[in-house]
Design an enzyme around this catalytic site. Structure first.
Site, PDB file in Angstrom:
ATOM      1  N   THR A  27      -8.692   5.827  -6.210  1.00  0.00           N
ATOM      2  CA  THR A  27      -7.481   5.377  -6.937  1.00  0.00           C
ATOM      3  C   THR A  27      -6.404   4.597  -5.916  1.00  0.00           C
ATOM      4  O   THR A  27      -5.681   3.467  -6.068  1.00  0.00           O
ATOM      5  CB  THR A  27      -6.790   6.185  -7.898  1.00  0.00           C
ATOM      6  OG1 THR A  27      -6.128   7.373  -6.922  1.00  0.00           O
ATOM      7  CG2 THR A  27      -7.683   6.710  -9.004  1.00  0.00           C
TER       8      THR A  27
ATOM      9  N   HIS B 206      -9.273  14.299   1.129  1.00  0.00           N
ATOM     10  CA  HIS B 206      -8.783  15.263   0.520  1.00  0.00           C
ATOM     11  C   HIS B 206      -9.231  16.654   1.053  1.00  0.00           C
ATOM     12  O   HIS B 206     -10.232  16.758   1.381  1.00  0.00           O
ATOM     13  CB  HIS B 206      -9.175  15.153  -1.026  1.00  0.00           C
ATOM     14  CG  HIS B 206      -8.975  14.046  -1.725  1.00  0.00           C
ATOM     15  ND1 HIS B 206      -7.718  14.363  -2.855  1.00  0.00           N
ATOM     16  CD2 HIS B 206      -9.364  12.990  -1.937  1.00  0.00           C
ATOM     17  CE1 HIS B 206      -7.866  13.012  -3.426  1.00  0.00           C
ATOM     18  NE2 HIS B 206      -8.730  12.440  -2.849  1.00  0.00           N
TER      19      HIS B 206
ATOM     20  N   CYS C  55       0.452   3.454   3.042  1.00  0.00           N
ATOM     21  CA  CYS C  55       1.205   3.042   4.328  1.00  0.00           C
ATOM     22  C   CYS C  55       2.691   3.251   4.459  1.00  0.00           C
ATOM     23  O   CYS C  55       3.373   3.493   5.321  1.00  0.00           O
ATOM     24  CB  CYS C  55       0.914   1.203   4.190  1.00  0.00           C
ATOM     25  SG  CYS C  55      -0.731   0.855   4.942  1.00  0.00           S
TER      26      CYS C  55
ATOM     27  N   HIS D  17      -8.427   8.042   2.970  1.00  0.00           N
ATOM     28  CA  HIS D  17      -7.677   9.322   2.848  1.00  0.00           C
ATOM     29  C   HIS D  17      -8.924  10.312   2.498  1.00  0.00           C
ATOM     30  O   HIS D  17     -10.263  10.038   1.756  1.00  0.00           O
ATOM     31  CB  HIS D  17      -6.713   9.405   2.009  1.00  0.00           C
ATOM     32  CG  HIS D  17      -7.121   8.927   0.491  1.00  0.00           C
ATOM     33  ND1 HIS D  17      -7.303   7.924   0.002  1.00  0.00           N
ATOM     34  CD2 HIS D  17      -7.323  10.004  -0.579  1.00  0.00           C
ATOM     35  CE1 HIS D  17      -7.554   7.873  -1.373  1.00  0.00           C
ATOM     36  NE2 HIS D  17      -7.801   9.079  -1.692  1.00  0.00           N
TER      37      HIS D  17
ATOM     38  N   HIS E 105      -3.902   0.997   8.339  1.00  0.00           N
ATOM     39  CA  HIS E 105      -4.515   0.694   7.072  1.00  0.00           C
ATOM     40  C   HIS E 105      -6.038   0.476   6.931  1.00  0.00           C
ATOM     41  O   HIS E 105      -6.452  -0.397   7.648  1.00  0.00           O
ATOM     42  CB  HIS E 105      -3.922  -0.370   6.254  1.00  0.00           C
ATOM     43  CG  HIS E 105      -4.355  -0.494   5.059  1.00  0.00           C
ATOM     44  ND1 HIS E 105      -4.080  -0.049   3.874  1.00  0.00           N
ATOM     45  CD2 HIS E 105      -5.399  -1.529   4.519  1.00  0.00           C
ATOM     46  CE1 HIS E 105      -4.531  -0.246   2.955  1.00  0.00           C
ATOM     47  NE2 HIS E 105      -5.560  -1.301   3.168  1.00  0.00           N
TER      48      HIS E 105
ATOM     49  N   HIS F  70      -6.325   3.146   0.561  1.00  0.00           N
ATOM     50  CA  HIS F  70      -6.023   3.377   1.805  1.00  0.00           C
ATOM     51  C   HIS F  70      -6.779   4.642   2.126  1.00  0.00           C
ATOM     52  O   HIS F  70      -6.735   5.620   1.505  1.00  0.00           O
ATOM     53  CB  HIS F  70      -4.415   3.558   2.073  1.00  0.00           C
ATOM     54  CG  HIS F  70      -4.038   3.826   3.387  1.00  0.00           C
ATOM     55  ND1 HIS F  70      -2.931   3.421   4.019  1.00  0.00           N
ATOM     56  CD2 HIS F  70      -4.352   5.029   4.436  1.00  0.00           C
ATOM     57  CE1 HIS F  70      -2.915   3.617   5.211  1.00  0.00           C
ATOM     58  NE2 HIS F  70      -3.682   4.841   5.557  1.00  0.00           N
TER      59      HIS F  70
ATOM     60  N   ASN G 156     -13.085   9.530  -1.672  1.00  0.00           N
ATOM     61  CA  ASN G 156     -13.591   8.667  -2.698  1.00  0.00           C
ATOM     62  C   ASN G 156     -13.435   7.458  -2.122  1.00  0.00           C
ATOM     63  O   ASN G 156     -12.861   6.791  -1.545  1.00  0.00           O
ATOM     64  CB  ASN G 156     -12.811   8.978  -3.697  1.00  0.00           C
ATOM     65  CG  ASN G 156     -12.867  10.233  -4.621  1.00  0.00           C
ATOM     66  OD1 ASN G 156     -13.967  10.925  -4.251  1.00  0.00           O
ATOM     67  ND2 ASN G 156     -11.339  10.891  -4.987  1.00  0.00           N
TER      68      ASN G 156
ATOM     69  N   CYS H  44       0.985  -1.050  -0.208  1.00  0.00           N
ATOM     70  CA  CYS H  44       0.116  -0.127  -0.093  1.00  0.00           C
ATOM     71  C   CYS H  44       0.724   1.281   0.066  1.00  0.00           C
ATOM     72  O   CYS H  44       1.579   1.513   1.046  1.00  0.00           O
ATOM     73  CB  CYS H  44      -0.867  -0.070   1.137  1.00  0.00           C
ATOM     74  SG  CYS H  44      -1.768   1.629   1.364  1.00  0.00           S
TER      75      CYS H  44
HETATM   76  P1  AMP Z   1      -8.016   9.137  -4.882  1.00  0.00           P
HETATM   77  O1  AMP Z   1      -8.123   9.255  -6.315  1.00  0.00           O
HETATM   78  O2  AMP Z   1      -9.177   9.589  -3.892  1.00  0.00           O
HETATM   79  O3  AMP Z   1      -7.949   7.743  -4.495  1.00  0.00           O
HETATM   80  O4  AMP Z   1      -6.988  10.070  -4.460  1.00  0.00           O
HETATM   81  C1  AMP Z   1      -5.568   9.641  -4.515  1.00  0.00           C
HETATM   82  C2  AMP Z   1      -4.525  10.821  -4.690  1.00  0.00           C
HETATM   83  O5  AMP Z   1      -3.300  10.539  -4.204  1.00  0.00           O
HETATM   84  C3  AMP Z   1      -4.555  11.529  -5.866  1.00  0.00           C
HETATM   85  O6  AMP Z   1      -5.060  12.960  -5.782  1.00  0.00           O
HETATM   86  C4  AMP Z   1      -3.095  11.592  -6.163  1.00  0.00           C
HETATM   87  O7  AMP Z   1      -2.875  12.514  -6.897  1.00  0.00           O
HETATM   88  C5  AMP Z   1      -2.624  11.298  -4.790  1.00  0.00           C
HETATM   89  N1  AMP Z   1      -1.242  10.555  -4.742  1.00  0.00           N
HETATM   90  C6  AMP Z   1      -0.926   9.716  -5.439  1.00  0.00           C
HETATM   91  N2  AMP Z   1       0.404   9.409  -5.318  1.00  0.00           N
HETATM   92  C7  AMP Z   1       0.995  10.205  -4.313  1.00  0.00           C
HETATM   93  C8  AMP Z   1       1.942  10.579  -3.611  1.00  0.00           C
HETATM   94  N3  AMP Z   1       3.250   9.612  -3.940  1.00  0.00           N
HETATM   95  N4  AMP Z   1       2.256  11.497  -2.683  1.00  0.00           N
HETATM   96  C9  AMP Z   1       1.157  12.478  -2.653  1.00  0.00           C
HETATM   97  N5  AMP Z   1      -0.128  12.125  -3.328  1.00  0.00           N
HETATM   98  C10 AMP Z   1      -0.194  11.210  -4.173  1.00  0.00           C
HETATM   99 ZN    ZN Z   2      -2.452   1.261   3.765  1.00  0.00          ZN
END
Ligand code: AMP
Ligand code: ZN
Length: 113
Positions: free
Chosen positions: A94, A101, A7, A99, A46, A97, A86, A4
């Protein structure tokens, strides 16, 4: 879970632009910002998404809300901001884990919700 991305970020194995940390949570700048302020707030533990929460783990969402409030104030978002999460395929998730925004620094579109 070992695979992940978030993680690994929480464990410091992958670098991030950290803006907040406590014993349960980490917040860092989104790598692909959609607004002048775009921060991700994650639990260090996680959980795949809101769908993975139960009565025991759900309070982490409250912790995230309070951290968001603090971070928004630190970022100078006195005129408001948006918090969203999301969930799953149709929700556009995407990274699997949990999160939130935190988005702001500009007048956001009113179209989504
Ligand atoms: P979601 O589409 O809601 O799953 O959001 C995932 C978010 O993670 C997206 O806005 C990506 O731009 C962001 N993201 C992906 N990889 C990284 C990373 N290494 N550091 C910071 N943000 C990331
Ligand atoms: Zn995770």
């Amino acid at each position: 879970m070992n695979d992940c991305l978030f993680c690994k970020i929480a464990a410091g194995e992958i670098p991030s632009a950290k803006v907040y940390e406590d014993d349960k949570l980490l917040a860092f700048k989104d790598i692909n910002p959609q607004a002048p302020v775009h921060i991700l707030i994650i639990p260090k533990a996680h959980y795949e998404s809101v769908n993975a929460l139960d009565e025991t783990s759900a309070p982490v969402v409250g912790d995230i809300m309070l951290a968001a409030k603090k971070i928004a104030a630190e970022q100078g978002l006195t005129n408001g901001y948006r918090l969203l999460t999301n969930i799953g395929e149709d929700g556009g998730q995407t990274v699997k884990h949990l999160h939130f925004h935190l988005i702001g620094g500009v007048k956001l579109s009113e179209k989504m919700v």
